[in-house]
Design an enzyme around this catalytic site. Structure first.
Site, PDB file in Angstrom:
ATOM      1  N   ASN A   1      -9.524  -3.246  -1.092  1.00  0.00           N
ATOM      2  CA  ASN A   1     -10.728  -3.112  -0.263  1.00  0.00           C
ATOM      3  C   ASN A   1     -10.472  -2.276   0.998  1.00  0.00           C
ATOM      4  O   ASN A   1     -11.299  -2.237   1.901  1.00  0.00           O
ATOM      5  CB  ASN A   1     -11.269  -4.499   0.121  1.00  0.00           C
TER       6      ASN A   1
ATOM      7  N   HIS B   1      -7.967  -2.757   3.154  1.00  0.00           N
ATOM      8  CA  HIS B   1      -7.354  -3.453   4.291  1.00  0.00           C
ATOM      9  C   HIS B   1      -5.928  -2.964   4.545  1.00  0.00           C
ATOM     10  O   HIS B   1      -5.239  -2.499   3.635  1.00  0.00           O
ATOM     11  CB  HIS B   1      -7.431  -4.979   4.152  1.00  0.00           C
TER      12      HIS B   1
ATOM     13  N   GLU C   1      -9.164  -7.126   7.368  1.00  0.00           N
ATOM     14  CA  GLU C   1     -10.156  -7.037   6.302  1.00  0.00           C
ATOM     15  C   GLU C   1     -11.356  -6.192   6.743  1.00  0.00           C
ATOM     16  O   GLU C   1     -11.548  -5.963   7.943  1.00  0.00           O
ATOM     17  CB  GLU C   1     -10.623  -8.450   5.936  1.00  0.00           C
TER      18      GLU C   1
HETATM   19  C1  GLP Z   1      -1.559  -7.850   1.022  1.00  0.00           C
HETATM   20  C2  GLP Z   1      -0.835  -7.618   2.359  1.00  0.00           C
HETATM   21  C3  GLP Z   1      -0.865  -6.173   2.745  1.00  0.00           C
HETATM   22  C4  GLP Z   1      -0.573  -5.343   1.527  1.00  0.00           C
HETATM   23  C5  GLP Z   1      -1.721  -5.428   0.581  1.00  0.00           C
HETATM   24  C6  GLP Z   1      -1.503  -4.728  -0.745  1.00  0.00           C
HETATM   25  O1  GLP Z   1      -2.598  -8.737   1.055  1.00  0.00           O
HETATM   26  N1  GLP Z   1      -1.265  -8.397   3.453  1.00  0.00           N
HETATM   27  O2  GLP Z   1       0.067  -5.935   3.801  1.00  0.00           O
HETATM   28  O3  GLP Z   1      -0.398  -3.996   1.892  1.00  0.00           O
HETATM   29  O4  GLP Z   1      -2.151  -6.750   0.385  1.00  0.00           O
HETATM   30  O5  GLP Z   1      -0.648  -5.450  -1.562  1.00  0.00           O
HETATM   31  P1  GLP Z   1       0.062  -4.853  -2.843  1.00  0.00           P
HETATM   32  O6  GLP Z   1       1.089  -3.923  -2.341  1.00  0.00           O
HETATM   33  O7  GLP Z   1       0.644  -6.049  -3.528  1.00  0.00           O
HETATM   34  O8  GLP Z   1      -0.991  -4.189  -3.634  1.00  0.00           O
END
Ligand code: GLP
Length: 248
Positions: A136, A138, A143
């Protein structure tokens, strides 16, 4: 914004590790901002290899992690504290007193957030910040609809994030609904930012981050205003941005 599209996850991980290692070689007491999630795992593997090979020495460096879930303790395998220990800190010579991760079990969360900001400030600010990106848009746990002026704060996780992160838990009911996260202001104050993304499920968020308008609905879009940011991704994550901005 510097856009780097690389052939594979492995290449992205190696290049990102080189950027962190170069930073530490040039300035041994660097302050490194770290991220969790699946994306930086390959980079951590590469950093461990570089340390083991004697290429980089972390003894004077400090780290600040972006975020931590609320309500799970440090020794819980789902905590970001545990993740960092297993994936990086247990394998390198970082000084344990120089590792900083928000305390998700803090009784007084507001105080914890203020103190985290103060620690970053008194350390002299972040030299290089590693970021992943949520589906999304973030960054950290900032968020959609975040206030761009936010510092470290308590976050109610988005439903999309809870669903995305449920892959790490036995059931979706176990995913914490709250977290402590550095804010956009902390991230934007970093001297240098490296955002990593791989996989087609990140393509839309990457497209909006790079080509969309700057809006709190896509928290990562604020990075367009940072003076030294590298967005590094594999071809799948880059699949919606078009050929015009491919670097190589
Ligand atoms: C999580 C973390 C983020 C991370 C994101 C993507 O919720 N808080 O810091 O960058 O989601 O995660 P992933 O790398 O597992 O796709």
């Amino acid at each position: 914004m510097r856009i780097m599209v690389v052939k594979s996850y492995h290449e992205m991980s190696k290049k990102a590790a080189n950027m962190v290692a170069s930073q530490v070689v040039l300035k041994p007491d660097s302050i490194i901002g770290l991220a969790t999630g699946e994306t930086p795992l390959g980079m951590y593997d590469e950093l461990v290899k570089m340390y083991t090979a004697g290429i980089v020495d972390f003894s004077e460096a400090s780290t600040f992690n972006l975020d931590e879930y609320c309500g799970i303790s440090k020794d819980n395998p789902q905590s970001y504290f545990y993740y960092m220990a297993k994936k990086l800190f247990d394998h390198i010579n970082i000084n344990r007193n120089k590792i900083n991760i928000p305390n998700g079990m803090a009784k007084d969360v507001e105080k914890e957030c203020i103190e985290y900001d103060e620690k970053i400030k008194s350390a002299g600010g972040i030299d290089i910040q590693i970021l992943g990106i949520g589906r999304n848009g973030h960054i950290g746990f900032n968020e959609p609809d975040i206030k761009f002026e936010s510092r470290t704060h308590l976050v109610n996780l988005d439903e999309d994030t809870i669903i995305a992160n449920s892959r790490f838990f036995d059931s979706i009911d176990e995913v914490p609904t709250k977290a402590i996260s550095m804010g956009i202001k902390n991230i934007m104050h970093a001297e240098k930012i490296v955002l990593l993304a791989n996989g087609v499920e990140k393509a839309n968020a990457i497209y909006k981050t790079i080509k969309g308008k700057i809006t709190p609905e896509v928290p990562a879009s604020i990075l367009q205003l940072h003076r030294d940011v590298v967005i590094m991704m594999d071809e799948d994550a880059a699949s919606m941005i078009g050929d015009s901005i491919y670097e190589d």
